[in-house]
Design a protein around this motif. Sequence first.
Motif, PDB file in Angstrom:
ATOM      1  N   MET A 129      -8.449   3.274  -9.711  1.00  0.00           N
ATOM      2  CA  MET A 129      -9.069   2.692  -8.514  1.00  0.00           C
ATOM      3  C   MET A 129      -8.670   1.239  -8.319  1.00  0.00           C
ATOM      4  N   GLN A 130      -8.365   0.543  -9.403  1.00  0.00           N
ATOM      5  CA  GLN A 130      -8.139  -0.892  -9.314  1.00  0.00           C
ATOM      6  C   GLN A 130      -6.914  -1.252  -8.488  1.00  0.00           C
ATOM      7  N   ALA A 131      -5.855  -0.452  -8.575  1.00  0.00           N
ATOM      8  CA  ALA A 131      -4.634  -0.788  -7.835  1.00  0.00           C
ATOM      9  C   ALA A 131      -4.868  -0.853  -6.323  1.00  0.00           C
ATOM     10  N   PRO A 132      -5.461   0.188  -5.703  1.00  0.00           N
ATOM     11  CA  PRO A 132      -5.721   0.062  -4.252  1.00  0.00           C
ATOM     12  C   PRO A 132      -6.750  -1.009  -3.924  1.00  0.00           C
ATOM     13  N   PHE A 133      -7.739  -1.218  -4.812  1.00  0.00           N
ATOM     14  CA  PHE A 133      -8.710  -2.281  -4.567  1.00  0.00           C
ATOM     15  C   PHE A 133      -8.007  -3.632  -4.489  1.00  0.00           C
ATOM     16  N   TYR A 134      -7.181  -3.933  -5.502  1.00  0.00           N
ATOM     17  CA  TYR A 134      -6.501  -5.226  -5.542  1.00  0.00           C
ATOM     18  C   TYR A 134      -5.555  -5.391  -4.358  1.00  0.00           C
ATOM     19  N   SER A 135      -4.902  -4.310  -3.979  1.00  0.00           N
ATOM     20  CA  SER A 135      -4.003  -4.388  -2.822  1.00  0.00           C
ATOM     21  C   SER A 135      -4.785  -4.702  -1.556  1.00  0.00           C
TER      22      SER A 135
ATOM     23  N   LEU B 186       0.821  -1.222   0.000  1.00  0.00           N
ATOM     24  CA  LEU B 186       0.000   0.000   0.000  1.00  0.00           C
ATOM     25  C   LEU B 186       0.852   1.267   0.000  1.00  0.00           C
ATOM     26  N   ARG B 187       2.013   1.219  -0.668  1.00  0.00           N
ATOM     27  CA  ARG B 187       2.883   2.397  -0.769  1.00  0.00           C
ATOM     28  C   ARG B 187       2.582   3.156  -2.056  1.00  0.00           C
ATOM     29  N   PHE B 188       1.420   3.754  -2.103  1.00  0.00           N
ATOM     30  CA  PHE B 188       1.015   4.463  -3.317  1.00  0.00           C
ATOM     31  C   PHE B 188       1.711   5.805  -3.459  1.00  0.00           C
ATOM     32  N   ASP B 189       2.343   6.272  -2.383  1.00  0.00           N
ATOM     33  CA  ASP B 189       3.138   7.499  -2.508  1.00  0.00           C
ATOM     34  C   ASP B 189       4.311   7.282  -3.458  1.00  0.00           C
ATOM     35  N   LEU B 190       4.912   6.095  -3.422  1.00  0.00           N
ATOM     36  CA  LEU B 190       6.020   5.793  -4.328  1.00  0.00           C
ATOM     37  C   LEU B 190       5.533   5.697  -5.768  1.00  0.00           C
TER      38      LEU B 190
ATOM     39  N   GLU C 189     -15.412 -11.681   3.869  1.00  0.00           N
ATOM     40  CA  GLU C 189     -15.013 -10.269   3.863  1.00  0.00           C
ATOM     41  C   GLU C 189     -14.540  -9.841   2.470  1.00  0.00           C
ATOM     42  N   LEU C 190     -13.855 -10.735   1.772  1.00  0.00           N
ATOM     43  CA  LEU C 190     -13.406 -10.443   0.412  1.00  0.00           C
ATOM     44  C   LEU C 190     -14.607 -10.186  -0.495  1.00  0.00           C
ATOM     45  N   ARG C 191     -15.621 -11.018  -0.378  1.00  0.00           N
ATOM     46  CA  ARG C 191     -16.835 -10.839  -1.184  1.00  0.00           C
ATOM     47  C   ARG C 191     -17.492  -9.502  -0.864  1.00  0.00           C
ATOM     48  N   ARG C 192     -17.571  -9.160   0.420  1.00  0.00           N
ATOM     49  CA  ARG C 192     -18.204  -7.905   0.833  1.00  0.00           C
ATOM     50  C   ARG C 192     -17.441  -6.704   0.269  1.00  0.00           C
ATOM     51  N   GLN C 193     -16.112  -6.724   0.392  1.00  0.00           N
ATOM     52  CA  GLN C 193     -15.325  -5.602  -0.099  1.00  0.00           C
ATOM     53  C   GLN C 193     -15.337  -5.518  -1.623  1.00  0.00           C
ATOM     54  N   PHE C 194     -15.359  -6.674  -2.291  1.00  0.00           N
ATOM     55  CA  PHE C 194     -15.429  -6.670  -3.756  1.00  0.00           C
ATOM     56  C   PHE C 194     -16.715  -6.000  -4.229  1.00  0.00           C
ATOM     57  N   LEU C 195     -17.843  -6.358  -3.603  1.00  0.00           N
ATOM     58  CA  LEU C 195     -19.120  -5.762  -3.989  1.00  0.00           C
ATOM     59  C   LEU C 195     -19.149  -4.273  -3.663  1.00  0.00           C
ATOM     60  N   ALA C 196     -18.548  -3.887  -2.536  1.00  0.00           N
ATOM     61  CA  ALA C 196     -18.490  -2.467  -2.181  1.00  0.00           C
ATOM     62  C   ALA C 196     -17.660  -1.684  -3.200  1.00  0.00           C
ATOM     63  N   ALA C 197     -16.545  -2.269  -3.646  1.00  0.00           N
ATOM     64  CA  ALA C 197     -15.710  -1.618  -4.652  1.00  0.00           C
ATOM     65  C   ALA C 197     -16.448  -1.500  -5.978  1.00  0.00           C
ATOM     66  N   LEU C 198     -17.166  -2.543  -6.341  1.00  0.00           N
ATOM     67  CA  LEU C 198     -17.937  -2.522  -7.589  1.00  0.00           C
ATOM     68  C   LEU C 198     -19.039  -1.460  -7.521  1.00  0.00           C
ATOM     69  N   GLU C 199     -19.703  -1.369  -6.379  1.00  0.00           N
ATOM     70  CA  GLU C 199     -20.741  -0.358  -6.198  1.00  0.00           C
ATOM     71  C   GLU C 199     -20.157   1.049  -6.317  1.00  0.00           C
TER      72      GLU C 199
END
Length: 197
Positions: free
Chosen positions: A125-131, A4-8, A142-152
């Motif tokens: 958006m996909q990079a932080p989602f996948y991370s 999660l080093r998106f600053d780099l 929890e993975l299913r819940r977060q995947f649906l939240a990201a899709l929404e």
Amino acid sequence: QRELRFDLLLRLAVLGKLVAMAVSIPLALWLQSYWALVLGNLVAALVTVPYSYWLAPHRPRFTLAAWRDLFHFSKWVLASNLCVLADQTAMTYVVGRVQGVSAIGLYQVGQQVAMLPITELAAPMQAPFYSGFSKIYHDLKELRRQFLAALELQWIVLLPMTAGIALTAYEVTGIFLGTRWLELVPVSYTHLRAHET
């Protein structure tokens, strides 16, 4: 991304854009040719590749020791990329054969306008989602819940933007690109409808 080093990643992306712009603009004024873009991107790559190693020290070496594992994992990625390549280039080839070279430029600009919500919002958006997904891959619920939240979240942002581009296509094209480009409006609209479905 895993850490999660998106600053780099931001530093790397910004440096590449700045170098490309700093080189391309003076070259364009001097050469009056599209070669300025080619040379600008080449110089940016020559700067950003060493910089990426400085940001995240990693010294790979050439070896075929794990080629079976790599191929087993990546064969589906390769097949997917070939399908994407065919999808992206087939229509350009057809348009060029049927309508001529000038129509290819019109088609590609229309495609880029239509893809703006995806390339400028959905893709980043996909990079932080996948991370985030990689941190909880062992917890399927929890993975299913977060995947649906990201899709929404993506749909909440992208659907109004694509509808907005479609509804104001003539006005936006006329204002930002000029009336000579109004022919690309139906092309952009067709791409928007395709990606919405």
